[in-house]
Design a protein around this motif. Structure first.
Motif, PDB file in Angstrom:
ATOM      1  N   LEU A 369       0.834  -1.201   0.000  1.00 49.03           N
ATOM      2  CA  LEU A 369       0.000   0.000   0.000  1.00 49.03           C
ATOM      3  C   LEU A 369       0.869   1.251   0.000  1.00 49.03           C
ATOM      4  CD1 LEU A 369      -2.706  -1.066   2.633  1.00 49.03           C
ATOM      5  CD2 LEU A 369      -2.920  -1.022   0.137  1.00 49.03           C
ATOM      6  N   PRO A 370       0.341   2.350  -0.557  1.00 43.75           N
ATOM      7  CA  PRO A 370       1.094   3.620  -0.502  1.00 43.75           C
ATOM      8  C   PRO A 370       1.276   4.071   0.949  1.00 43.75           C
ATOM      9  CG  PRO A 370      -0.825   3.776  -1.968  1.00 43.75           C
ATOM     10  CD  PRO A 370      -0.950   2.491  -1.224  1.00 43.75           C
ATOM     11  N   ALA A 371       2.175   5.035   1.129  1.00 47.33           N
ATOM     12  CA  ALA A 371       2.356   5.605   2.461  1.00 47.33           C
ATOM     13  C   ALA A 371       1.057   6.261   2.916  1.00 47.33           C
ATOM     14  CB  ALA A 371       3.482   6.630   2.438  1.00 47.33           C
ATOM     15  N   ARG A 411     -11.286   9.861  -1.083  1.00 42.44           N
ATOM     16  CA  ARG A 411     -11.229   8.662  -1.939  1.00 42.44           C
ATOM     17  C   ARG A 411      -9.831   8.444  -2.490  1.00 42.44           C
ATOM     18  NH1 ARG A 411     -15.444   7.413  -6.760  1.00 42.44           N
ATOM     19  NH2 ARG A 411     -14.888   9.500  -7.462  1.00 42.44           N
ATOM     20  N   GLY A 412      -9.396   7.222  -2.419  1.00 38.12           N
ATOM     21  CA  GLY A 412      -8.076   6.873  -2.928  1.00 38.12           C
ATOM     22  C   GLY A 412      -6.973   6.998  -1.898  1.00 38.12           C
ATOM     23  N   ALA A 472      -5.252   0.917   5.474  1.00 37.63           N
ATOM     24  CA  ALA A 472      -6.195   0.623   4.396  1.00 37.63           C
ATOM     25  C   ALA A 472      -6.159   1.728   3.360  1.00 37.63           C
ATOM     26  CB  ALA A 472      -7.613   0.485   4.943  1.00 37.63           C
ATOM     27  N   GLN A 473      -6.431   1.327   2.128  1.00 35.19           N
ATOM     28  CA  GLN A 473      -6.586   2.322   1.061  1.00 35.19           C
ATOM     29  C   GLN A 473      -8.057   2.346   0.651  1.00 35.19           C
ATOM     30  OE1 GLN A 473      -4.327   1.700  -2.563  1.00 35.19           O
ATOM     31  NE2 GLN A 473      -4.353   3.902  -3.013  1.00 35.19           N
TER      32      GLN A 473
END
Ligand SMILES: [Cu+2]
Length: 503
Positions: A369-371, A411-412, A472-473
């Protein structure tokens, strides 16, 4: 307007939140009148303390009993697969009626239940990654209900929001895109304040997302891929479910709808996808020292298989395992045992079989997952300060209010949530379920995640005092989604909040 009155029934409801063997909360403050859980008899003394919503039929609810069950005399039923009523090139359409039905659970007795399609267990809906499903539910109960697909990545209108109900005689079609990896999901009632009774009386079913991307792994499949539903129940002498009181008093464990069944197996590997559909229960399963290989959890496969001596999972959680019965002496049996209930399910190894299936050393890598750009604290607690016969469940100090947005999430974005069980002093266990997303557990109590935290999770266990950090994303959809303790009696008294996903 409805949460407390709908669930409160008196002292028995308070017992819901009293730890077993404890007479009263031990911390200072305005504590409620002590109620001592005393086993099935105690629940009987509390009487039928369910909520005041009219039942779909008369529920006599006599004194609770401990039914005499001769272990391992009935076969474990297998869930029937629901057939689509129509299919297009991109979607399958199903129809199910929510309706009362009398079901034989205890031999010779009929238990009135609220079912999906007239049977218990309800049918399994088998979906496929990337292929949409539409399920039209007609409500033939005498009270309103709805349906949430637990673990689904779905738009808000189809998530079974707790205030959006299907009135008696009405119907509603839920659309599930199934744009997620293979997993055992499950559908169940999610009407705020009343879902503990709906789920307890039978409104829960399997939903399996098959993923073509996993076909090459050669895991056990077909007849060797068996979904199992574990829950508990409390009966009166006539076979009726007794609802209310302390869920810990429910003294019968049901395995695919039967107490202590047996399952005849071949001497080969089987995949068992197990869901805990009890409204408030932690199962801890072991197999007489034999090896259980966990391959997946709530949201799908683990990165690699893990051998387990014990499977620990709470209401709403799933474990996906492989058991190789060639490790058991041919012609003998092995018993799956729960730490609380004791023997649950006997496997009888009665056939030889060739087995070309495998448990590969690598299953499915976890997405990196992104930071995170946002960190939040989410504290679950029980508030006894307001008086009255039952406490209020709160998250960050507030009980659920559908008119209030508790968090706004872009979102995102990727977020870290520090989710704490702030009821350590009371000894209450909780868990935590987030709609819309599958999350990854980053840490537990500042250390590494527990073994049961691995993989893609949508529900995580929170023993007293624990703090779990999850990441979580929030991709895909806008709108309001809830998060809550999945001990449904706790969510019903307010242990729920909502986020709004925005652009
Ligand atoms: Cu809880």
């Amino acid at each position: 307007m409805l949460a407390l009155g709908a669930v409160a029934g008196g002292a028995g409801a308070a017992a819901v939140l009293l730890p077993k063997g404890t007479t009263a909360p031990v911390t200072a403050g305005a504590a409620p009148a002590p109620v001592t859980p005393t086993g099935a008899g105690g629940a009987a003394a509390a009487g039928h303390v369910g909520h005041s919503v009219p039942s779909g039929f008369a529920v006599p609810g006599g004194p609770a009993i401990r039914p005499a069950v001769t272990p391992f005399t009935v076969p474990m039923p297998l869930a029937k697969e629901l057939r689509p009523v129509a299919s297009t090139s991109t979607a399958d359409r199903y129809e199910l009626t929510v309706k009362p039905a009398d079901v034989e659970i205890l031999p010779g007795l009929k238990t009135p239940m609220w079912t999906y399609g007239g049977s218990f267990m309800g049918p399994v809906i088998r979906a496929r990654t990337g292929r949409a499903t539409e399920v039209s539910f007609r409500n033939d109960l005498a009270l309103a209900t709805n349906v949430h697909l637990h673990g689904a990545h779905v738009d808000a209108a189809n998530d079974g929001y707790p205030m959006e109900l299907i009135e008696p005689g009405g119907s509603r079609t839920y659309r599930y895109p199934n744009k997620q990896q293979g997993a055992l999901l499950w559908y169940h009632a999610h009407s705020h304040g009343t879902d503990p009774e709906h789920v307890y009386r039978g409104q829960h079913g399997f939903y399996i997302v098959d993923d073509p991307a996993e076909a090459g792994l050669n895991l056990p499949c077909g007849a060797f891929d068996v979904p199992i539903m574990l829950r508990d129940a409390l009966f009166d002498a006539a076979g009726n479910f007794v609802f209310g009181g302390n869920p810990a008093d429910r003294n019968v464990a049901l395995v695919n709808g039967k107490p202590q069944p047996y399952f005849q197996v071949a001497a080969r590997k089987y995949r068992f996808r197990i869901v805990n559909t009890a409204t408030e229960r932690v199962f801890r399963l072991s197999l007489a020292g034999a090896k259980i290989t966990q391959i997946g959890t709530d949201g799908g496969l683990l990165p690699a298989p893990v051998d387990k001596a014990e499977l620990k999972f709470s209401s709403g959680e799933r474990v996906d395992v492989v058991i190789d019965f060639s490790q058991v002496k041919f012609g003998s049996s092995i018993v799956l045992t729960d730490a609380t209930f004791g023997p649950m399910l006997r496997f009888d190894v009665v056939r030889r079989a060739t087995d070309t299936s495998k448990v590969p050393a690598r299953l499915r890598p976890l997405e990196v997952l992104p930071a995170a750009t946002v960190t939040r604290d989410v504290a679950i607690a029980t508030d006894f300060s307001q008086g009255g016969p039952i406490p209020v469940g709160v998250i960050n100090g507030k009980p659920f209010d559908h008119n209030r947005i508790d968090m706004t999430v872009k979102r995102g974005s990727t977020e870290l949530w520090n989710i704490s069980n702030a009821d350590g002093a009371y000894g209450f266990t909780h868990n935590f379920h987030i709609h819309l997303v599958q999350f990854q557990v980053i840490s537990r109590n500042g250390g590494p995640p527990a073994p049961e935290d691995a993989g893609l999770k949508d529900t995580v266990l929170l023993p007293p005092g624990d703090v779990v950090q999850v990441k979580a994303q929030f991709t895909g959809y806008l709108g309001k989604y809830v998060y809550h303790c999945h001990f449904l009696e706790h969510g019903a008294i307010g242990m729920m909040g909502q986020m709004e996903i925005v652009d």
